[in-house]
Design an enzyme around this catalytic site. Structure first.
Site, PDB file in Angstrom:
ATOM      1  N   ASP A  19       0.864  -1.168   0.000  1.00  0.00           N
ATOM      2  CA  ASP A  19       0.000   0.000   0.000  1.00  0.00           C
ATOM      3  C   ASP A  19       0.908   1.228   0.000  1.00  0.00           C
ATOM      4  O   ASP A  19       2.095   1.132   0.333  1.00  0.00           O
ATOM      5  CB  ASP A  19      -0.899  -0.029   1.237  1.00  0.00           C
ATOM      6  N   ASP A  21       0.008   5.188   0.958  1.00  0.00           N
ATOM      7  CA  ASP A  21      -0.101   6.150   2.056  1.00  0.00           C
ATOM      8  C   ASP A  21      -0.108   5.416   3.397  1.00  0.00           C
ATOM      9  O   ASP A  21      -0.946   4.550   3.637  1.00  0.00           O
ATOM     10  CB  ASP A  21      -1.370   6.977   1.902  1.00  0.00           C
ATOM     11  N   ASP A 218      -1.132  -0.749   6.097  1.00  0.00           N
ATOM     12  CA  ASP A 218      -1.314  -0.101   7.401  1.00  0.00           C
ATOM     13  C   ASP A 218      -2.773  -0.029   7.814  1.00  0.00           C
ATOM     14  O   ASP A 218      -3.070   0.361   8.937  1.00  0.00           O
ATOM     15  CB  ASP A 218      -0.737   1.318   7.374  1.00  0.00           C
TER      16      ASP A 218
END
Length: 334
Positions: A19, A21, A218
């Site tokens: 991922d 961001d 995250d």
């Protein structure tokens, strides 16, 4: 409760899907150590992919931004929810299908790359389906007309259902807000291409290659749940939106295979956490929930601290139905 690996993860998995961001960068800046770790992975022979639910930008633009942050990336390394949505449409309707577009440049390019015809005229004849994605210039009059077409039976594919999107001025409404609006009006829920649904991760494996993929993220509700839905393992890093409160509240469908404070965890073994009664032990740490209060004693690495906390908290959650109180805990290094 957590996965175990006696060797570093990069020796187990041959495709690492990152991922962006919260994993590669935060607030437009590369997270310390990430560009160097990505280079180490490539040198070790691991395929690298960058996976994003953002459908507004083309893969080339995403790659250009990563290069500015010191990450060695090309358009071929980027897989977007727009590309996944285009694949869903191509497989369902075939090349040459005319697809009504409610979104930005990322969707236009993705449709064209797979031989589909993007159409912006909402009155155009011969439409096979409508595809929607985040687009800052989408007009409300087009949203209204699209809602009617969906209600009246035009098949609908949405790039993602993210309720928020990071901007320079903070979190703002994401494409998921529009999806909910359209669905509430039409009574139709779309086929969703982005995380946590599996088309995006399936498309990543198709494009980048690899037989043993690992999702690195995250967010529990997109990255980790998406890995579950795709039947692959995941590494949760604590550099983004997931904190202690979110971790201890995680239900089984959003629990990661592995946990690490940073992406350095991909270069490390992940020892098994031992469960003893209502507690968990590893590397000098002992965690247990007493009267719904989670407590940790001992000393050791921050990595093992997160692991014992997760396992002890999940045991408590599964047994009681309520998250443990973590007010007494201090995160190492915080």
């Amino acid at each position: 409760m957590l996965g175990q690996s006696d060797v570093a993860l990069h020796e187990v998995y041959d495709l690492a899907m990152f991922d962006l961001d919260g994993v590669v960068y935060v607030s437009g800046k590369a997270i310390d150590g990430v560009p160097e770790r990505l280079d180490r992975l490539v040198a070790a022979g691991v395929h690298i992919a960058f996976v994003t639910n953002n459908a507004s930008r083309t893969a080339a633009k995403v790659a250009d931004n990563l290069v500015k942050l010191g990450v060695h990336a090309s358009a071929a390394d980027i897989v977007t929810s727009a590309q996944a949505a285009a694949r869903v449409l191509q497989e369902r309707f075939g090349e040459g299908a005319r697809i009504l577009l409610l979104g930005g440049a990322g969707l236009v390019g993705a449709l064209g790359d797979l031989g589909l015809v993007p159409v912006r005229d909402l009155e155009a004849p011969g439409l096979s389906a409508i595809v929607s994605g985040y687009g800052p210039d989408v007009m409300w009059k087009d949203v209204m007309r699209a809602a009617v077409l969906i209600r009246d039976g035009l098949p609908w594919v949405a790039s993602n259902t993210d309720m928020t999107i990071p901007t320079a001025y903070g979190l703002a409404p994401g494409h998921g807000v529009l999806v909910k609006t359209l669905a509430d009006f039409s009574g139709v829920w779309p086929t969703v291409a982005g995380k946590p649904e599996r088309p995006l991760l399936d498309e990543t494996i198709r494009r980048v290659g690899g037989e043993r993929p690992l999702m690195v993220g995250d967010r529990l509700d997109t990255d980790i749940e998406g890995a579950h839905n795709a039947g692959i393992d995941s590494l949760l890093v604590m550099t983004g939106v997931t904190g202690l409160a979110e971790l201890v509240s995680a239900t089984p469908e959003v629990r990661p295979t592995y946990i690490s404070p940073t992406t350095e965890g991909i270069f490390e073994p992940h020892p098994v956490v031992t469960t003893v009664g209502s507690g968990a032990e590893l590397g000098g740490w002992v965690a247990r929930a007493t009267d719904a209060r989670l407590e940790v004693e001992g000393d050791g690495s921050p990595n093992d601290w997160w692991r014992v906390v997760a396992v002890a908290a999940w045991q408590h959650l599964d047994a009681s139905g309520t998250p443990a109180d973590t007010s007494a805990l201090t995160v190492p290094g915080a």
